[in-house]
Design a protein around this motif. Structure first.
Motif, short mmCIF file in Angstrom:
data_model
loop_
_atom_site.label_atom_id
_atom_site.label_comp_id
_atom_site.label_asym_id
_atom_site.label_seq_id
_atom_site.Cartn_x
_atom_site.Cartn_y
_atom_site.Cartn_z
N PHE A 1 102.12 62.71 101.48
CA PHE A 1 102.89 61.82 100.60
C PHE A 1 104.31 62.33 100.44
CE2 PHE A 1 103.49 64.22 96.71
CZ PHE A 1 102.47 65.14 96.73
N TRP A 2 105.14 61.48 99.89
CA TRP A 2 106.51 61.89 99.57
C TRP A 2 106.87 61.39 98.18
CZ3 TRP A 2 105.28 57.32 101.57
CH2 TRP A 2 105.96 56.20 101.12
N SER A 3 107.90 62.00 97.62
CA SER A 3 108.44 61.52 96.35
C SER A 3 109.93 61.77 96.38
CB SER A 3 107.79 62.30 95.19
OG SER A 3 108.43 62.00 93.97
N GLU A 4 110.70 60.79 95.89
CA GLU A 4 112.15 60.98 95.88
C GLU A 4 112.56 61.20 94.43
OE1 GLU A 4 112.03 57.52 99.06
OE2 GLU A 4 113.96 57.61 98.05
N GLN A 5 112.97 62.43 94.11
CA GLN A 5 113.33 62.69 92.72
C GLN A 5 114.58 63.54 92.62
OE1 GLN A 5 110.45 65.63 90.92
NE2 GLN A 5 109.03 64.39 92.13
N PHE A 6 115.46 63.13 91.70
CA PHE A 6 116.68 63.87 91.39
C PHE A 6 117.48 64.20 92.66
CE2 PHE A 6 113.39 64.91 88.17
CZ PHE A 6 113.93 64.13 87.15
N GLY A 7 117.57 63.20 93.53
CA GLY A 7 118.37 63.35 94.75
C GLY A 7 117.70 64.19 95.82
N ARG A 8 116.44 64.50 95.64
CA ARG A 8 115.72 65.33 96.63
C ARG A 8 114.57 64.54 97.26
NH1 ARG A 8 117.52 68.36 92.49
NH2 ARG A 8 118.23 70.47 92.94
N MET A 9 114.33 64.80 98.52
CA MET A 9 113.15 64.25 99.18
C MET A 9 112.06 65.32 99.17
SD MET A 9 111.42 61.99 100.70
CE MET A 9 112.18 60.64 101.55
N VAL A 10 111.02 65.09 98.41
CA VAL A 10 109.91 66.03 98.30
C VAL A 10 108.77 65.47 99.14
CG1 VAL A 10 108.28 67.10 96.69
CG2 VAL A 10 110.62 66.59 95.95
N GLN A 11 108.24 66.29 100.04
CA GLN A 11 107.14 65.82 100.89
C GLN A 11 106.00 66.84 100.90
OE1 GLN A 11 110.15 65.20 104.07
NE2 GLN A 11 108.91 63.42 104.62
N PHE A 12 104.82 66.34 101.06
CA PHE A 12 103.63 67.22 101.03
C PHE A 12 102.66 66.76 102.10
CE2 PHE A 12 99.42 68.47 99.87
CZ PHE A 12 99.57 69.72 99.29
N ALA A 13 102.08 67.73 102.81
CA ALA A 13 101.01 67.39 103.77
C ALA A 13 99.91 68.42 103.65
CB ALA A 13 101.56 67.36 105.19
N GLY A 14 98.67 67.98 103.81
CA GLY A 14 97.53 68.89 103.80
C GLY A 14 96.78 68.89 102.48
N HIS A 15 96.04 69.96 102.27
CA HIS A 15 95.22 70.08 101.07
C HIS A 15 95.13 71.57 100.78
CE1 HIS A 15 92.27 68.87 98.17
NE2 HIS A 15 91.37 69.69 98.68
N GLN A 16 95.62 71.98 99.61
CA GLN A 16 95.80 73.42 99.38
C GLN A 16 94.64 74.11 98.67
OE1 GLN A 16 96.93 71.03 97.45
NE2 GLN A 16 98.28 71.68 95.81
N ALA A 17 93.59 73.33 98.29
CA ALA A 17 92.55 73.91 97.43
C ALA A 17 91.90 75.16 98.04
CB ALA A 17 91.49 72.87 97.12
N GLY A 18 91.72 75.20 99.36
CA GLY A 18 91.01 76.33 99.96
C GLY A 18 91.93 77.46 100.41
N ALA A 19 93.24 77.35 100.17
CA ALA A 19 94.18 78.35 100.71
C ALA A 19 94.07 79.68 99.99
CB ALA A 19 95.60 77.81 100.62
N GLU A 20 94.44 80.79 100.70
CA GLU A 20 94.37 82.10 100.04
C GLU A 20 95.73 82.58 99.54
OE1 GLU A 20 92.60 84.58 102.99
OE2 GLU A 20 94.29 84.40 104.36
#
Ligand code: FAD
Length: 392
Positions: free
Chosen positions: A310-329
């Motif tokens: 997903f992405w979100s555009e906030q305060f002049g920034r393009m924020v993007q996320f991919a994956g799923h972090q629940a299992g990360a170390e």
């Protein structure tokens, strides 16, 4: 199959209609569409529509060629699954294949005062005239939608206060460590952010906080999350008690092979993450319907197992996320998060599990490919922003 109904005229609904015809389904096709307009994209509602830069986000579909009976302003009210009957405000409709894509409804807060939510074009167009220079706007919730509404309102010259119950913005999605990194973005945009604040009720003229304080407001916008729009289903299908949404398998099939569910209202089994997921993002509504329709038409190989994006555009920034972090170390930063552009990677062993990027679209694209393919990498190289992620 001779009679397919798609219920819900959002992005997932129109994509299901398109996928049915693309798969050469030639039978009768009905789209039950509670709204009075053709399906449209929702992401611009909190962005370009609020700022007045866009008025039309209709999904560009070839309706004539799709040969679909679109029933505007018709709402599904019940399902008699044994009889294969969808009950609607326009009477009963029979089907031999059903795609459920009724999306989600925003949660509202208690209190008699006027509160705005942003889910539909109508919602956005009702709020827009109130966002005038100098207007006092209180946004409840510093999640993705709240941050975007605050961005738009601040851009229009409103005096904006954002109230957040958690310690930081986007705490539920990203945790407080990363949420804290977004706090300065609010001040920079001239937006007052108050975290750890609980709203008691929305009243005429403003917001009452737990503890007695009252905040005057010309407009109150509530962005505290959504719930799958499934009240109409009763107990006709199994709903997931943890994530909400209709329980579907990895092919987006319900316990009944003639019914699939997709988009914000579906809780599908992810083989990749070995858990049930319900993801309220545009990319799922765009891509999952093809799989759901393939499964509905009998393709035994159809599987939806994408890594979320997903992405979100906030305060002049393009924020993007991919994956799923629940299992990360662990998390590895790329670049200094107090700077304008940075990213953070979540890793597990030699695997990249997820990435969050701020104004670094190239990192996002390369990481998304690696996450999707599960390719092993040298995670020690991730910390150096000069090394392209594809070379790690
Ligand atoms: P919906 O779009 O909710 O469509 C469901 C449709 O079903 C609606 O038209 C509804 O009226 C109809 N319906 C509901 N109940 C019934 C019923 N009983 N009978 C008939 N019809 C019914 N995602 C991102 O990845 N990035 C973003 O930047 C982003 N920004 C967003 C901004 C806003 C303001 C919103 C609201 C969402 C945003 N999203 C974003 C999320 C994304 O838009 C949703 O995930 C996507 O719209 C889900 O599509 P859907 O078709 O499953 O559901």
């Amino acid at each position: 199959m001779e009679r397919v109904i798609v219920v819900g005229g959002g992005l997932a609904g129109v994509r299901a209609v398109e996928a049915l015809r693309a798969r050469e389904y030639t039978g009768a096709l009905t789209l039950v569409c509670a709204e009075e307009v053709l399906p449209y994209d929702r992401p611009p509602l909190s962005k370009a529509v609020l700022t007045g830069d866009s008025d039309d986000t209709t999904v560009d579909a070839a309706w004539d060629a799709l040969d679909c009976d679109v029933r505007f302003g018709v709402t599904a009210t019940g399902l008699r699954a044994d009889e294969r009957v969808l009950e609607t405000t326009a009477g009963d409709l029979t089907y031999d294949g059903l795609v459920i894509a009724t999306g989600a409804d925003p949660i509202r807060l208690p209190g008699p005062g006027p509160q705005h939510v942003i889910r539909t074009m109508k919602d956005a167009l009702e709020l827009r005239p109130l966002l005038v220079s100098g207007a006092r706007v209180v946004v409840v919730g510093a999640g993705w939608i709240g941050a975007e509404v605050a961005t738009s309102a601040a851009k229009l010259g409103c005096r904006v206060t954002v109230l957040e119950a958690a310690e930081t913005p986007v705490a539920v999605a990203l945790g407080t460590e990363l949420g804290a990194l977004t706090v300065p973005w609010y001040a920079e945009a001239g937006v007052e952010l108050r975290c750890g604040v609980k709203v008691a009720s929305i009243e005429d003229g403003g917001v009452a906080l737990v503890g007695g304080e009252f905040l005057d407001a010309d407009a109150v916008v509530v962005g505290v999350g959504v719930r799958p729009a499934l009240g109409w289903l009763g107990d006709a299908l199994e709903l997931d008690p943890r994530v909400g949404g209709i329980v579907v398998d990895g092919s987006l099939r319900t316990s009944r092979p003639e019914i699939v569910a997709v988009g914000d209202c579906a809780a599908w089994w992810s083989g990749r993450y070995e858990r049930r997921m319900r993801v309220e993002h545009w990319d799922v509504a765009l891509n999952a319907p093809e799989v759901a329709v393939a499964a509905l038409l009998g393709d035994a190989e159809a599987v939806y197992d994408e890594a979320p994006y997903f992405w979100s555009e906030q305060f002049g920034r393009m924020v993007q996320f991919a994956g799923h972090q629940a299992g990360a170390e662990k998390m590895i930063f790329r670049g200094d998060p107090s700077e304008r552009k940075w990213a953070v990677c979540w890793v597990l062993g030699d695997r990249l599990e997820a990435i969050l990027t701020v104004d670094k679209p190239r990192d996002l694209v390369q990481a998304r490919r690696i996450i999707g393919q599960g390719t092993p990498i040298d995670v020690t190289k991730l910390a150096d922003p000069a090394v392209a992620i594809r070379n790690a």
